[in-house]
Design a protein around this motif. Structure first.
Motif, mmCIF file in Angstrom:
data_model
loop_
_atom_site.group_PDB
_atom_site.id
_atom_site.type_symbol
_atom_site.label_atom_id
_atom_site.label_comp_id
_atom_site.label_asym_id
_atom_site.label_seq_id
_atom_site.Cartn_x
_atom_site.Cartn_y
_atom_site.Cartn_z
ATOM 1 N N GLY A 9 0.758 -1.122 -0.023
ATOM 2 C CA GLY A 9 -0.059 -0.042 -0.027
ATOM 3 C C GLY A 9 0.911 1.327 0.003
ATOM 4 N N ARG A 10 0.271 2.375 0.579
ATOM 5 C CA ARG A 10 1.168 3.510 0.512
ATOM 6 C C ARG A 10 0.965 4.440 1.842
ATOM 7 N NH1 ARG A 10 -1.600 6.672 -4.500
ATOM 8 N NH2 ARG A 10 0.439 7.553 -4.475
ATOM 9 N N GLY A 11 0.495 3.686 2.750
ATOM 10 C CA GLY A 11 0.098 4.515 4.230
ATOM 11 C C GLY A 11 1.286 4.617 4.721
ATOM 12 N N ILE A 12 1.289 5.488 5.854
ATOM 13 C CA ILE A 12 2.634 5.423 7.059
ATOM 14 C C ILE A 12 1.947 5.189 8.374
ATOM 15 C CG2 ILE A 12 3.695 7.326 5.876
ATOM 16 C CD1 ILE A 12 2.532 9.188 7.881
ATOM 17 N N ALA A 13 2.679 4.920 9.287
ATOM 18 C CA ALA A 13 2.392 4.490 10.624
ATOM 19 C C ALA A 13 3.702 4.795 11.497
ATOM 20 C CB ALA A 13 1.889 2.993 10.757
ATOM 21 N N GLN A 210 10.615 3.554 18.927
ATOM 22 C CA GLN A 210 10.058 4.335 17.989
ATOM 23 C C GLN A 210 10.256 4.027 16.802
ATOM 24 O OE1 GLN A 210 7.224 6.221 18.877
ATOM 25 N NE2 GLN A 210 7.112 5.690 21.116
ATOM 26 N N VAL A 211 9.296 3.992 15.813
ATOM 27 C CA VAL A 211 9.650 3.825 14.542
ATOM 28 C C VAL A 211 8.556 4.310 13.652
ATOM 29 C CG1 VAL A 211 10.937 1.534 14.637
ATOM 30 C CG2 VAL A 211 8.378 1.388 14.222
ATOM 31 N N LEU A 212 8.859 4.695 12.277
ATOM 32 C CA LEU A 212 8.112 5.308 11.377
ATOM 33 C C LEU A 212 8.113 4.289 10.093
ATOM 34 C CD1 LEU A 212 6.411 7.461 9.674
ATOM 35 C CD2 LEU A 212 8.603 8.653 9.089
ATOM 36 N N VAL A 213 6.975 3.848 9.874
ATOM 37 C CA VAL A 213 6.811 2.845 8.941
ATOM 38 C C VAL A 213 6.239 3.417 7.748
ATOM 39 C CG1 VAL A 213 5.620 0.478 8.142
ATOM 40 C CG2 VAL A 213 6.660 1.010 10.418
ATOM 41 N N ASP A 214 6.649 3.682 6.454
ATOM 42 C CA ASP A 214 6.325 4.187 5.304
ATOM 43 C C ASP A 214 6.472 3.082 4.245
ATOM 44 O OD1 ASP A 214 5.821 5.760 3.223
ATOM 45 O OD2 ASP A 214 7.375 7.365 3.725
ATOM 46 N N ALA A 215 5.191 2.712 3.920
ATOM 47 C CA ALA A 215 4.698 1.711 2.814
ATOM 48 C C ALA A 215 5.115 2.314 1.683
ATOM 49 C CB ALA A 215 3.270 1.137 3.113
ATOM 50 N N SER A 216 5.073 3.345 1.402
ATOM 51 C CA SER A 216 5.082 4.111 0.123
ATOM 52 C C SER A 216 6.456 3.699 -0.659
ATOM 53 C CB SER A 216 4.904 5.714 0.025
ATOM 54 O OG SER A 216 5.584 6.343 0.440
ATOM 55 N N ASP A 217 7.545 3.935 0.305
ATOM 56 C CA ASP A 217 8.771 3.641 -0.230
ATOM 57 C C ASP A 217 9.372 2.341 0.681
ATOM 58 O OD1 ASP A 217 9.556 4.405 2.361
ATOM 59 O OD2 ASP A 217 10.734 6.224 1.567
ATOM 60 N N GLY A 218 8.590 1.723 1.509
ATOM 61 C CA GLY A 218 9.222 0.368 2.032
ATOM 62 C C GLY A 218 10.238 0.530 3.079
ATOM 63 N N SER A 219 10.100 1.783 3.572
ATOM 64 C CA SER A 219 11.271 2.105 4.524
ATOM 65 C C SER A 219 10.633 1.767 6.046
ATOM 66 C CB SER A 219 11.585 3.346 4.558
ATOM 67 O OG SER A 219 10.893 4.393 4.608
ATOM 68 N N VAL A 220 11.372 1.610 7.015
ATOM 69 C CA VAL A 220 11.282 1.727 8.344
ATOM 70 C C VAL A 220 12.226 2.499 9.205
ATOM 71 C CG1 VAL A 220 11.059 0.147 10.518
ATOM 72 C CG2 VAL A 220 10.311 -0.732 8.410
ATOM 73 N N ILE A 221 12.056 3.965 9.562
ATOM 74 C CA ILE A 221 13.086 4.523 10.011
ATOM 75 C C ILE A 221 13.039 4.552 11.669
ATOM 76 C CG2 ILE A 221 13.646 7.012 10.257
ATOM 77 C CD1 ILE A 221 12.419 7.575 7.607
ATOM 78 N N THR A 225 12.673 11.792 13.839
ATOM 79 C CA THR A 225 12.292 13.034 14.408
ATOM 80 C C THR A 225 10.776 13.561 14.206
ATOM 81 O OG1 THR A 225 13.173 14.190 12.362
ATOM 82 C CG2 THR A 225 14.790 13.594 13.781
ATOM 83 N N ALA A 226 10.419 14.613 14.807
ATOM 84 C CA ALA A 226 9.252 15.232 14.562
ATOM 85 C C ALA A 226 9.262 15.796 12.988
ATOM 86 C CB ALA A 226 9.081 16.281 15.109
ATOM 87 N N ASP A 227 10.249 16.173 12.493
ATOM 88 C CA ASP A 227 10.061 16.597 10.911
ATOM 89 C C ASP A 227 10.203 15.559 10.163
ATOM 90 O OD1 ASP A 227 10.864 19.349 11.883
ATOM 91 O OD2 ASP A 227 12.977 19.135 11.192
ATOM 92 N N ASP A 228 10.741 14.251 10.615
ATOM 93 C CA ASP A 228 10.580 12.893 9.614
ATOM 94 C C ASP A 228 8.977 12.616 9.691
ATOM 95 O OD1 ASP A 228 13.146 12.414 9.267
ATOM 96 O OD2 ASP A 228 13.493 11.521 11.043
ATOM 97 N N VAL A 229 8.426 12.685 10.718
ATOM 98 C CA VAL A 229 6.684 12.128 10.931
ATOM 99 C C VAL A 229 6.037 13.330 10.102
ATOM 100 C CG1 VAL A 229 4.853 11.768 12.286
ATOM 101 C CG2 VAL A 229 7.386 11.123 12.974
ATOM 102 N N ALA A 230 6.366 14.440 10.262
ATOM 103 C CA ALA A 230 5.518 15.568 9.593
ATOM 104 C C ALA A 230 5.612 15.522 8.130
ATOM 105 C CB ALA A 230 5.988 17.029 10.211
ATOM 106 N N ALA A 231 6.772 15.101 7.435
ATOM 107 C CA ALA A 231 7.118 15.216 5.961
ATOM 108 C C ALA A 231 6.254 13.925 5.637
ATOM 109 C CB ALA A 231 8.555 15.090 5.735
ATOM 110 N N ALA A 232 6.423 12.920 6.216
ATOM 111 C CA ALA A 232 5.570 11.760 5.684
ATOM 112 C C ALA A 232 4.175 11.787 5.827
ATOM 113 C CB ALA A 232 5.934 10.405 6.577
ATOM 114 N N GLU A 233 3.456 12.585 6.796
ATOM 115 C CA GLU A 233 2.161 12.694 7.003
ATOM 116 C C GLU A 233 1.818 13.714 5.953
ATOM 117 O OE1 GLU A 233 1.892 14.132 11.026
ATOM 118 O OE2 GLU A 233 1.355 11.886 11.720
#
Length: 544
Positions: A9-13, A210-221, A225-233
Motif C-alpha cells: 500500500g502507501r500509508g504510514i504509521a 519508536q519507528v516510522l513505517v512508510d509503505a510508499s517507499d518500503g522504509s522503516v525509520i 524526528t518530528a520533522d521525519d513524521v511531519a514530512a511523511a504525513e
C-alpha cells in the motif's frame, strides 16, 4: 537509522514497537504414562478444537482471510496428518511430540517443493503451535495483548494472526520474512493495515523503539524526528485527496475500468460499496476445497447465479478451477510431484480431468443465462497457443461466447501474439508471473527483493502482452496484486493494460492515482521503469 523492505500500500504509521513472542518450545522426547488410545484421543480433541477455532475466526474475518483460515482449519483435520500422529503415538511418543513431529515432517516436505507449497509450510507450523498450546493448556501463540497502539514486528504472521489483528491497536506491521505477494501482505492489504515486509534487519529491533513505517517507499525509520513524521504525513495527505467513487479514468478521460477480485459470494457487498465496476477475477476454488467429490453442476450454478445477479449489467470474469500445487483436491489426484508448482496445476490439471472442467463451464453458462451480467471465463496457468485453443474452443462449445486466458507463465507472454490471435482477452496474474520469471519463492524473506512485480524483467513481459493486445485489438487486463499498487497501476496502464482488478480495499487509492496522469504520461513512466536495472530503481525513478 533506516531499514528497507517492500511496502504494502502507501500509508504510514509511527509508534512504539511490540515484538511477537517466541514460538512455543519444541516438546520433549520423553515417553508418556498414558496408553496409546488415550493419548491419541487427547491429540484428536486438541486438533478438533483448533480446527473449530480457525473456522470461527474465518467466519468473523470474511473476505480473502476467510479462504486462508478455512484452508488452515482443514489442515488440522487432514487424514494423512492424523494417521501420522497416530503412528508416532503408537511408538511411545506423547501427543505433543507426535503432533510436532508429524507437522514438522510435512512442513519440511512442502519447503523442499518450493513455491506455493513452501508457503503452506508456515500455515502448517501455525496449526502445530496452536495444537501443542491446547494440549499444554496454555494460550495459543499470537499477537500480544497490549493496551496501547503499537507497530507489530514479527518474523512473519500466520494467517490466523493477520486476520485477527485489532486495527484499532495495530498501527502498522513489519515482518522479517515474506514478500509483497505473501499471505501476510495480501491479508494486510485487504484489512488496510500499513505494512512493510521482507525487512531482513528487523530481527534486531527491540520493544519500545519508536519507528516510522512508510509503505510508499518500503522504509522503516528508527527513532524518527518530528520533522521525519511531519514530512511523511504531509506526503500521505497529499496523496489521499481521493477521487469520488466512479469509473476509473485517466486525467485525459481514457477509461480504465477498475474491477474487484473476489473469492466467494460474501465478498460482493464490499466490492460494490467501494465502487467496483465489475469483477476482474472471480476465484471459484471455494466450492471445491475440502470436499471428497466435485460439486454438481446444480450446486455450482446456484453459487455463480448469486454473484452474477449482484453485478447485473456489469462484467464478471470467472477463473475456472485453479487446482494443484497449493490447492490439492481429493477428486483431482495428480499423483506425487517433486515440485507441484511446476507440475500439473491450473489448466493442465483440469484438462487431465476434463469432466470437471466441462461441468464447471456448463454451470457458468447456465447461471449466466439466468442473469444480465456480462459473464466471461478465463483459464489459469495457460502456457501457449495450443492450450489457449483447447480452452477457448471448449468454452464456446458449452455456451460461453467470451473466453480468455490468464498470463501467469512467462511463455504465455513470449507468444502473446499467438495467444491473442485465439483468446478474446488476456488477464495478467502478476503474482505467479513474478514468481516464475524471477525464480523467487513468495514466502522466502531472503529473496523478497526479487519477488517484486516492479522488476523490469516482469514489466517487459507485461509490455509484450500489452503490445499484442494493441495489435490484436483485444483487451489485456491485470488481476494480480500489482494492480493494487497505485503507482504501479499507472505504469501497467502505460504498458498496455486496459483494465485493473484488485482487492476492493485498494480501489480508492488506485482510482485517485489514475486521475492524476494522462495516457501519454503513463507511457512515459513505463519507459522509465523498463529502463531501470532493478525493482527498487524502477520504483524510485517512477516515484521521483
Amino acid at each position: 537509522m533506516r531499514l528497507q523492505g517492500v511496502g504494502v500500500g502507501r500509508g504510514i504509521a509511527h509508534g512504539p514497537i511490540v515484538r511477537m513472542p517466541d514460538p512455543i518450545p519444541e516438546p520433549g522426547t520423553g515417553h508418556r504414562a498414558a496408553d496409546a488410545d488415550t493419548e491419541f484421543d487427547r491429540a484428536m480433541d486438541a486438533l478438533k478444537g483448533v480446527a473449530a477455532d480457525l473456522s470461527e475466526r474465518a467466519e468473523r474475518a470474511g473476505g480473502e482471510a476467510k479462504g486462508v483460515l478455512d484452508a488452515q482449519s482443514m489442515m488440522a483435520q487432514d487424514p494423512a496428518l492424523l494417521d501420522d500422529v497416530r503412528s508416532r503415538i503408537s511408538t511411545g511418543r506423547t501427543a505433543e511430540r507426535a503432533v510436532f513431529e508429524a507437522f514438522h515432517g510435512f512442513q519440511q516436505m512442502l519447503i523442499s517443493m518450493g513455491g506455493y507449497m513452501a508457503e503452506r509450510a508456515a500455515d502448517l507450523g501455525d496449526v502445530s503451535q496452536r495444537t501443542i498450546a491446547q494440549l499444554n493448556g496454555v494460550p495459543a501463540p499470537g499477537v500480544p495483548e497490549v493496551n496501547h497502539p503499537f507497530v507489530l514486528v514479527a518474523h512473519d504472521l500466520a494467517p490466523a494472526d493477520t486476520a485477527a489483528l485489532d486495527i484499532t491497536k495495530v498501527l502498522g506491521l513489519v515482518t522479517i520474512g515474506g514478500g509483497p505477494t505473501s499471505h501476510t501482505a495480501i491479508l494486510a492489504r485487504s484489512k488496510a493495515i500499513v505494512a512493510v515486509v521482507g525487512v531482513a534487519d528487523a530481527g534486531a529491533l527491540v520493544d519500545g523503539t519508536q519507528v516510522l513505517v512508510d509503505a510508499s517507499d518500503g522504509s522503516v525509520i528508527l527513532d524518527p524526528t518530528a520533522d521525519d513524521v511531519a514530512a511523511a504525513e504531509q506526503r500521505l495527505a497529499a496523496s489521499r485527496v481521493e477521487a469520488p467513487i466512479g469509473p476509473g479514468k485517466l486525467a485525459d478521460g481514457t477509461d480504465i475500468p477498475l474491477l474487484a477480485n473476489i473469492g466467494r459470494p460474501s465478498d460482493i457487498a464490499d466490492a460494490l460499496l467501494r465502487g467496483a465496476e465489475g469483477v476482474g477475477l472471480f476465484r471459484t476454488e471455494f466450492m471445491f476445497l475440502g470436499t471428497e467429490t466435485a460439486p454438481t453442476v446444480a450446486e455450482q450454478q446456484e453459487q455463480y447465479r448469486t454473484v452474477f445477479a449482484a453485478f447485473g449489467g456489469k462484467k464478471v470474469t470467472v477463473r475456472t478451477l485453479d487446482a494443484g500445487s497449493d490447492k490439492p483436491l481429493a477428486f483431482l489426484s495428480t499423483g506425487h510431484e517433486e515440485n507441484p508448482a511446476l507440475g500439473l496445476r491450473g489448466i493442465r490439471a483440469t484438462r487431465a480431468h476434463e469432466e470437471i472442467l466441462r461441468d464447471q463451464l456448463t454451470a457458468i453458462a447456465a447461471a449466466a443465462a439466468e442473469t444480465d451480467a456480462d459473464v466471461q471465463v478465463m483459464a489459469p496457468m495457460v502456457a501457449d497457443a495450443a492450450e489457449t485453443e483447447y480452452f477457448v474452443t471448449l468454452a464456446r462449445s458449452l455456451g460461453i461466447p467470451v473466453a480468455g486466458v490468464m498470463a501467469e507463465v512467462p511463455s504465455c507472454a513470449l507468444v502473446a501474439g499467438q495467444v491473442l490471435g485465439i483468446a478474446d482477452f488476456v488477464s495478467i496474474g502478476t503474482n505467479d508471473l513474478t514468481q516464475y520469471t524471477l525464480a523467487a519463492d513468495r514466502l522466502l524473506g531472503s529473496v523478497a527483493a526479487y519477488q517484486d512485480p516492479w522488476h523490469p524483467a516482469v514489466l517487459r513481459l507485461v509490455k509484450l502482452l500489452g503490445d499484442a493486445g494493441i495489435q490484436s485489438g483485444r483487451p489485456v487486463g491485470v488481476c494480480g496484486e500489482a494492480a493494487a499498487d497505485p503507482m504501479l497501476a499507472v505504469v501497467l496502464v502505460g504498458l498496455g493494460a486496459t483494465s485493473l482488478s484488485m482487492a476492493p480495499s485498494a480501489l480508492a487509492d488506485v482510482r485517485t492515482e489514475l486521475r492524476q496522469h494522462t495516457l501519454e504520461h503513463a507511457r512515459a513512466l513505463a519507459v522509465r521503469a523498463l529502463d531501470a536495472a532493478s525493482a527498487a530503481e524502477a520504483r524510485a525513478v517512477v516515484r521521483d
